[in-house]
Write a protein that holds these residues in place. Structure first.
Motif, PDB file in Angstrom:
ATOM      1  N   THR A  19      -9.156   4.262   6.192  1.00  0.00           N
ATOM      2  CA  THR A  19      -9.448   5.356   5.272  1.00  0.00           C
ATOM      3  C   THR A  19      -8.296   5.653   4.340  1.00  0.00           C
ATOM      4  N   GLY A  20      -7.111   5.093   4.646  1.00  0.00           N
ATOM      5  CA  GLY A  20      -5.962   5.322   3.783  1.00  0.00           C
ATOM      6  C   GLY A  20      -5.366   6.702   3.975  1.00  0.00           C
ATOM      7  N   CYS A  21      -5.442   7.272   5.187  1.00  0.00           N
ATOM      8  CA  CYS A  21      -4.935   8.613   5.433  1.00  0.00           C
ATOM      9  C   CYS A  21      -3.418   8.619   5.415  1.00  0.00           C
ATOM     10  N   GLY A  22      -2.871   9.812   5.374  1.00  0.00           N
ATOM     11  CA  GLY A  22      -1.412   9.936   5.407  1.00  0.00           C
ATOM     12  C   GLY A  22      -0.842  10.254   4.058  1.00  0.00           C
ATOM     13  N   GLY A  23      -1.274  11.381   3.468  1.00  0.00           N
ATOM     14  CA  GLY A  23      -0.670  11.796   2.207  1.00  0.00           C
ATOM     15  C   GLY A  23      -1.482  11.446   0.986  1.00  0.00           C
ATOM     16  N   ARG A  24      -2.638  10.812   1.104  1.00  0.00           N
ATOM     17  CA  ARG A  24      -3.446  10.457  -0.058  1.00  0.00           C
ATOM     18  C   ARG A  24      -4.092  11.719  -0.637  1.00  0.00           C
ATOM     19  N   ALA A  25      -4.163  11.802  -1.953  1.00  0.00           N
ATOM     20  CA  ALA A  25      -4.763  12.968  -2.602  1.00  0.00           C
ATOM     21  C   ALA A  25      -6.207  13.138  -2.170  1.00  0.00           C
ATOM     22  N   GLU A  26      -6.614  14.392  -1.951  1.00  0.00           N
ATOM     23  CA  GLU A  26      -7.943  14.662  -1.425  1.00  0.00           C
ATOM     24  C   GLU A  26      -9.041  14.291  -2.411  1.00  0.00           C
ATOM     25  N   GLY A  41      -9.839   1.962  -2.120  1.00  0.00           N
ATOM     26  CA  GLY A  41     -10.223   1.191  -3.306  1.00  0.00           C
ATOM     27  C   GLY A  41      -9.420  -0.081  -3.459  1.00  0.00           C
ATOM     28  N   GLU A  42      -8.183  -0.108  -2.965  1.00  0.00           N
ATOM     29  CA  GLU A  42      -7.367  -1.321  -3.087  1.00  0.00           C
ATOM     30  C   GLU A  42      -7.978  -2.460  -2.273  1.00  0.00           C
ATOM     31  N   ILE A  43      -8.551  -2.135  -1.133  1.00  0.00           N
ATOM     32  CA  ILE A  43      -9.196  -3.160  -0.311  1.00  0.00           C
ATOM     33  C   ILE A  43     -10.416  -3.702  -1.039  1.00  0.00           C
ATOM     34  N   GLY A 108       2.330 -11.786  -5.471  1.00  0.00           N
ATOM     35  CA  GLY A 108       2.448 -10.338  -5.572  1.00  0.00           C
ATOM     36  C   GLY A 108       2.215  -9.784  -6.965  1.00  0.00           C
ATOM     37  N   GLU A 109       2.760 -10.427  -7.985  1.00  0.00           N
ATOM     38  CA  GLU A 109       2.592  -9.928  -9.348  1.00  0.00           C
ATOM     39  C   GLU A 109       1.127  -9.917  -9.761  1.00  0.00           C
ATOM     40  N   HIS A 110       0.399 -10.934  -9.325  1.00  0.00           N
ATOM     41  CA  HIS A 110      -1.035 -10.971  -9.628  1.00  0.00           C
ATOM     42  C   HIS A 110      -1.747  -9.804  -8.956  1.00  0.00           C
ATOM     43  N   TYR A 111      -1.454  -9.570  -7.687  1.00  0.00           N
ATOM     44  CA  TYR A 111      -2.149  -8.496  -6.967  1.00  0.00           C
ATOM     45  C   TYR A 111      -1.817  -7.136  -7.558  1.00  0.00           C
ATOM     46  N   LYS A 112      -0.602  -6.948  -8.018  1.00  0.00           N
ATOM     47  CA  LYS A 112      -0.255  -5.683  -8.667  1.00  0.00           C
ATOM     48  C   LYS A 112      -1.125  -5.460  -9.906  1.00  0.00           C
ATOM     49  N   LYS A 113      -1.378  -6.526 -10.653  1.00  0.00           N
ATOM     50  CA  LYS A 113      -2.186  -6.410 -11.876  1.00  0.00           C
ATOM     51  C   LYS A 113      -3.624  -6.006 -11.585  1.00  0.00           C
ATOM     52  N   VAL A 114      -4.147  -6.433 -10.444  1.00  0.00           N
ATOM     53  CA  VAL A 114      -5.548  -6.097 -10.129  1.00  0.00           C
ATOM     54  C   VAL A 114      -5.635  -4.850  -9.245  1.00  0.00           C
ATOM     55  N   GLY A 115      -4.503  -4.182  -9.023  1.00  0.00           N
ATOM     56  CA  GLY A 115      -4.538  -2.912  -8.327  1.00  0.00           C
ATOM     57  C   GLY A 115      -4.469  -2.995  -6.820  1.00  0.00           C
ATOM     58  N   SER A 117      -1.643  -3.044  -3.787  1.00  0.00           N
ATOM     59  CA  SER A 117      -0.235  -2.876  -3.459  1.00  0.00           C
ATOM     60  C   SER A 117       0.168  -3.802  -2.320  1.00  0.00           C
ATOM     61  N   LYS A 118       1.474  -3.959  -2.143  1.00  0.00           N
ATOM     62  CA  LYS A 118       1.947  -4.789  -1.047  1.00  0.00           C
ATOM     63  C   LYS A 118       1.541  -4.190   0.301  1.00  0.00           C
ATOM     64  N   GLN A 119       1.575  -2.866   0.407  1.00  0.00           N
ATOM     65  CA  GLN A 119       1.192  -2.215   1.659  1.00  0.00           C
ATOM     66  C   GLN A 119      -0.242  -2.580   2.051  1.00  0.00           C
ATOM     67  N   THR A 120      -1.150  -2.537   1.078  1.00  0.00           N
ATOM     68  CA  THR A 120      -2.547  -2.888   1.355  1.00  0.00           C
ATOM     69  C   THR A 120      -2.683  -4.378   1.633  1.00  0.00           C
ATOM     70  N   PHE A 121      -1.951  -5.187   0.887  1.00  0.00           N
ATOM     71  CA  PHE A 121      -2.003  -6.628   1.100  1.00  0.00           C
ATOM     72  C   PHE A 121      -1.572  -6.975   2.524  1.00  0.00           C
ATOM     73  N   MET A 122      -0.505  -6.338   2.999  1.00  0.00           N
ATOM     74  CA  MET A 122      -0.035  -6.603   4.355  1.00  0.00           C
ATOM     75  C   MET A 122      -1.043  -6.095   5.386  1.00  0.00           C
ATOM     76  N   LYS A 123      -1.716  -5.005   5.069  1.00  0.00           N
ATOM     77  CA  LYS A 123      -2.755  -4.481   5.951  1.00  0.00           C
ATOM     78  C   LYS A 123      -3.889  -5.498   6.093  1.00  0.00           C
ATOM     79  N   LEU A 124      -4.237  -6.167   4.999  1.00  0.00           N
ATOM     80  CA  LEU A 124      -5.291  -7.179   5.018  1.00  0.00           C
ATOM     81  C   LEU A 124      -4.843  -8.418   5.790  1.00  0.00           C
ATOM     82  N   GLN A 125      -3.575  -8.766   5.681  1.00  0.00           N
ATOM     83  CA  GLN A 125      -3.057  -9.884   6.453  1.00  0.00           C
ATOM     84  C   GLN A 125      -3.084  -9.568   7.951  1.00  0.00           C
TER      85      GLN A 125
END
Length: 326
Positions: A19-26, A41-43, A108-115, A117-125
């Motif tokens: 859900t991306g909890c932990g400080g995300r805007a409501e 949305g990043e996923i 990484g640069e490509h993923y940044k362009k499509v929105g 983040s590294k945090q989400t990318f690592m979560k997917l890995q």
């Protein structure tokens, strides 16, 4: 009791990751809600990006459908991992981190362009590692539905080939270092020696003895494999067609092949005679054999999930990925 509490805590952590909890805007708009849980949305953009890169998924509707299906699978796998009380070992966690960081350094640069983040990318890995851990919990030894070693060995023998080889280049060089193909006479002389060695093996001589006869072949540089190698179709170290050539040789026999600018003397070994070979490739065989079973299991899990799209958020994700790939 402690094990049950641990499983609950792991499940809560996974849910938080989903859900991306932990400080995300409501007021954040989520493109997809799976079983009532909003998905980051990043996923969604990560899977949309994969769809854009697949020539077989060409329409906007198909890309969104693919991303939706993959997001549901992501939730299903992570939830199954948590509910079963599974955990990654320290080695698996380290391998996941190492793989993720290496991939991010490249893409990484490509993923940044499509929105993404590294945090989400690592979560997917990490979720990818969850999938592999789930595979073993289901199909490995002592798993819920273990595959027998006999099944894995049958696949090993059918998909791989074991061999020893001597290989030589069939070209020389001029005074400037440029490659010069052998003349027909030179090639025939080398081929004669290779054919003689193969014949020696096929008449019952020791393989290493026959190979030793080719260590010195005039001006030809010889590479000899003293250990039994294992090859699968598409191995990049050998030329195209080499795997098929090896499999065309009867086990316990030798043959000579000419590929491009190299000549090969191949002795095909019995791949199941050396138990260490199977041990070395057992994990790869387990992955290959269990893959259809695993995907069917995940499909079944996904049938229990429902999803709702937020049209405006989906459209925003789609445009961000489309623009980022330009």
């Amino acid at each position: 009791m402690k094990k049950a509490l641990c499983a609950v805590l792991v499940f809560a952590a996974v849910l938080c990751a989903l859900t991306g909890c932990g400080g995300r805007a409501e007021k954040t708009e989520y493109p997809l809600t799976v079983n009532g849980t909003p998905l980051d949305g990043e996923i969604f953009r990560y899977y949309l990006d994969i769809a854009f890169g697949d020539a077989g998924i060409s329409s906007k509707e198909a890309r969104i459908r693919y991303a939706t299906e993959q997001c549901i699978r992501y939730v299903a796998v992570n939830s199954a991992f948590a509910s079963r009380g599974l955990a990654l070992t320290d080695a698996q966690t380290a391998e996941t981190s190492e793989r993720g960081n290496a991939l991010w350094n490249i893409f990484g640069e490509h993923y940044k362009k499509v929105g993404v983040s590294k945090q989400t990318f690592m979560k997917l890995q990490t979720s990818r590692s969850f999938t592999e851990r789930l595979r073993r919990a289901l199909y490995d030894t002592n798993g819920a539905s273990p595959l027998s070693d006999d099944e894995l060995k049958a696949y090993f023998a059918a998909a791989y080939a074991a061999f020893k080889v001597v290989r030589s280049t069939v070209y020389g060089a001029d005074v400037y270092g440029n490659r010069v193909p052998f003349t027909e006479e030179q090639l025939a002389a080398v081929r004669e020696k290779y054919d003689a060695a193969a014949d020696t093996i096929n008449r019952g001589a020791g393989v290493d003895y026959a190979f030793a006869t080719l260590i010195s072949t005039g001006t030809v540089a010889v590479q000899q494999s003293m250990v039994t190698e294992v090859i699968a179709d598409g191995d990049p170290y050998y030329p195209a067609g080499f795997y098929g050539a090896v499999r065309s040789v009867e086990e316990g026999r030798a043959a000579v092949f000419l590929f491009e600018d190299e000549i090969f003397l191949v002795y095909r070994a019995d791949i199941l005679a050396d138990g260490d070979l199977f041990k070395r490739y057992r994990d790869a065989c387990l992955v290959a054999v269990s893959e259809p079973y695993l995907q069917n299991e995940i499909n079944t899990m996904c049938n229990g999930y429902s999803s709702v799209r937020n049209t405006s958020a989906v459209q925003s994700c789609y445009e961000q990925v489309r623009q980022g790939r330009k």
